[in-house]
Design a protein around this motif. Structure first.
Motif, PDB file in Angstrom:
ATOM      1  N   SER A  42       0.838  -1.200   0.000  1.00  0.00           N
ATOM      2  CA  SER A  42       0.000   0.000   0.000  1.00  0.00           C
ATOM      3  C   SER A  42       0.877   1.255   0.000  1.00  0.00           C
ATOM      4  CB  SER A  42      -0.923   0.017   1.221  1.00  0.00           C
ATOM      5  OG  SER A  42      -1.826  -1.080   1.183  1.00  0.00           O
ATOM      6  N   ASN A  43       0.498   2.240  -0.834  1.00  0.00           N
ATOM      7  CA  ASN A  43       1.228   3.511  -0.820  1.00  0.00           C
ATOM      8  C   ASN A  43       0.634   4.432   0.237  1.00  0.00           C
ATOM      9  OD1 ASN A  43      -1.173   4.426  -1.894  1.00  0.00           O
ATOM     10  ND2 ASN A  43      -0.332   4.907  -3.933  1.00  0.00           N
ATOM     11  N   ALA A  44       1.073   5.685   0.237  1.00  0.00           N
ATOM     12  CA  ALA A  44       0.617   6.624   1.267  1.00  0.00           C
ATOM     13  C   ALA A  44      -0.884   6.848   1.213  1.00  0.00           C
ATOM     14  CB  ALA A  44       1.363   7.958   1.115  1.00  0.00           C
ATOM     15  N   ARG A  46      -2.960   4.545   0.483  1.00  0.00           N
ATOM     16  CA  ARG A  46      -3.532   3.247   0.760  1.00  0.00           C
ATOM     17  C   ARG A  46      -4.065   2.549  -0.499  1.00  0.00           C
ATOM     18  NH1 ARG A  46      -3.702   2.263   5.975  1.00  0.00           N
ATOM     19  NH2 ARG A  46      -5.169   0.518   5.713  1.00  0.00           N
ATOM     20  N   TYR A  47      -3.436   2.869  -1.635  1.00  0.00           N
ATOM     21  CA  TYR A  47      -3.740   2.158  -2.876  1.00  0.00           C
ATOM     22  C   TYR A  47      -2.662   1.115  -3.131  1.00  0.00           C
ATOM     23  CZ  TYR A  47      -7.462   5.409  -4.154  1.00  0.00           C
ATOM     24  OH  TYR A  47      -8.638   6.124  -4.171  1.00  0.00           O
ATOM     25  N   VAL A  49       0.237  -0.856  -4.836  1.00  0.00           N
ATOM     26  CA  VAL A  49       1.304  -0.600  -5.814  1.00  0.00           C
ATOM     27  C   VAL A  49       2.318  -1.737  -5.703  1.00  0.00           C
ATOM     28  CG1 VAL A  49       1.027   1.921  -5.736  1.00  0.00           C
ATOM     29  CG2 VAL A  49       2.619   0.794  -4.174  1.00  0.00           C
ATOM     30  N   ARG A  51       6.502  -2.945  -5.704  1.00  0.00           N
ATOM     31  CA  ARG A  51       7.860  -2.471  -5.462  1.00  0.00           C
ATOM     32  C   ARG A  51       8.551  -2.190  -6.793  1.00  0.00           C
ATOM     33  NH1 ARG A  51       8.974  -7.401  -2.472  1.00  0.00           N
ATOM     34  NH2 ARG A  51      10.712  -7.587  -3.944  1.00  0.00           N
ATOM     35  N   LYS A  52       9.625  -1.409  -6.760  1.00  0.00           N
ATOM     36  CA  LYS A  52      10.288  -1.001  -8.001  1.00  0.00           C
ATOM     37  C   LYS A  52      10.812  -2.197  -8.792  1.00  0.00           C
ATOM     38  CE  LYS A  52      11.614   3.743  -6.881  1.00  0.00           C
ATOM     39  NZ  LYS A  52      12.746   4.716  -6.766  1.00  0.00           N
ATOM     40  N   TYR A  87      -4.135   0.171 -11.313  1.00  0.00           N
ATOM     41  CA  TYR A  87      -2.697   0.361 -11.141  1.00  0.00           C
ATOM     42  C   TYR A  87      -1.928  -0.247 -12.314  1.00  0.00           C
ATOM     43  CZ  TYR A  87       2.036  -0.057  -9.412  1.00  0.00           C
ATOM     44  OH  TYR A  87       3.392   0.021  -9.290  1.00  0.00           O
TER      45      TYR A  87
END
Length: 397
Positions: A42-44, A46-47, A49, A51-52, A87
């Protein structure tokens, strides 16, 4: 393997949290890539995503036209899968636009093409047109001709373009002569009657009748005055596979002055072991049952090159040849190489490449590690093998 590499058998590949770079799987018939929701974080906001490192891997798969499946993990019941789909669509939108060269060659990905035989067959106008679109190739040829003209001690030069086609090298030769400020008489030799018509039109419209046109086979025409610079673009995807050595041997013997130079001066062939279920299946189905007995020109994509390419042999035209016309024993080549393969893999054949020294330090290459930027005239060669090698740690032959 148990199904005899049946082309209708496809794979669904489920990725895990340790999936970062999986080149060997891109050589297999993967149709679905399954992404479990536990791969996402979760990103900031809260969706979900990725990792790179996972982003990079998914982008690589996006270049292989696979479909994606989001699989809900047991501990993620009740989550909204729409956010995951959004996403992935966002990730697809961040892909870089392909270069002009990549876009021009994309339709030929993994398409088997019989190598050209310009000595036996007259090339069609559409084939010449495709070659002429490769500006980086002709930029390098022009630079090589400019350097050769500047280095020549004679006040007046004769430059012969052998196998002139519709004249792209002739145009570049005239431009190089102007840049060098030298007096250069350009002679274009072509045996294809339809290409000669194009040369005549260009000589009248574009070149101001500056070019001497000769309809002849370069291997048999005897000029009144020999060339100081001889230029050819006969190279094939494996360097010598379009009979460049045989043709230039005769051309250098008959057309090139003793002090003259040939462009290209030399070229070398390379091979590397290759894994590709798709290419092998297509070769097996090609040509009425004899498809595994011939090499192909292929824009290799759905494949895994298993080791660094190694040099097989070279040909040189740095000096005029004194070989007898028709005596080809000096062009016979044999080579042996051993390839170390890091992981267990299926070996479906060999990928073939070449590089060439045009003149001095001006070079062309289709080797993956030294590929001339944006050049797309030549795709690699694919040499299929009848018996697929499995679980190989090394290949020797």
């Amino acid at each position: 393997m148990l199904c005899g590499h049946q082309a209708r058998l496809q794979l669904a590949l489920e990725l895990g949290s340790d999936a970062c770079d999986l080149p060997q799987w891109r050589a297999e018939p993967v149709q679905l890539v399954v992404l479990p929701t536990h791969m996402f974080v979760s990103n900031a906001a809260r969706y979900p995503v990725l990792r790179k490192d996972h982003q990079a891997e998914i982008k690589r798969w996006m270049d292989h036209a696979v479909a994606y499946v989001i699989r809900q993990s047991d501990d993620d019941e009740g989550v909204d899968l729409v956010d995951y789909v959004r996403y992935l669509r966002f990730l697809a939108g961040t892909l870089e636009d392909p270069s002009a060269a990549a876009a021009a060659s994309a339709e030929y990905r993994d398409v088997l093409q019989a190598p050209l035989q310009p000595l036996m067959d007259h090339l069609e106008s559409a084939t010449y047109e495709t070659f002429e679109m490769d500006l980086p190739k002709y930029d390098h040829y022009e630079h090589a001709m400019l350097r050769a003209i500047q280095d020549a001690p004679q006040k007046e030069l004769v430059l012969m373009v052998v196998g002139a086609g519709r004249g792209p090298l002739v145009t570049r030769a005239l431009r190089a002569a102007r840049q060098a400020g030298r007096s250069v008489r350009v002679v274009a030799i072509e045996k294809n009657p339809s290409a000669l018509v194009e040369l005549q039109l260009r000589n009248a419209k574009d070149w101001g009748h500056q070019v001497t046109l000769i309809r002849a086979d370069m291997r048999g025409w005897v000029p009144a005055e020999r060339a100081d610079i001889l230029v050819s673009e006969l190279l094939g995807s494996f360097g010598d596979n379009e009979l460049s050595p045989e043709c230039l041997d005769a051309a250098c013997r008959l057309l090139l002055a003793p002090h003259g130079v040939c462009i290209p001066q030399s070229y070398s062939a390379y091979v590397a072991p290759l894994s590709s279920t798709l290419l092998h299946a297509r070769a097996q189905a090609y040509g009425g049952g004899h498809g595994l007995e011939t090499p192909y020109v292929v824009n290799i994509h759905a494949a895994h090159i298993l080791a660094e390419p190694q040099a097989m042999w070279s040909f040189s035209h740095a000096q005029a040849s004194d070989q007898l016309l028709g005596d080809n024993r000096h062009n016979q080549r044999r080579a042996s190489a051993t390839f170390g393969i890091g992981a267990s893999s299926l070996v479906h054949g060999l990928a073939g490449y070449f590089d060439a020294v045009l003149y001095g330090n001006v070079e062309l290459s289709i080797r993956p590690d030294t590929h001339t930027e944006d050049m797309h005239s030549w795709f690699p060669m694919y040499f299929p093998i009848k018996v697929i090698l499995s679980h190989a740690s090394a290949i020797h032959g």
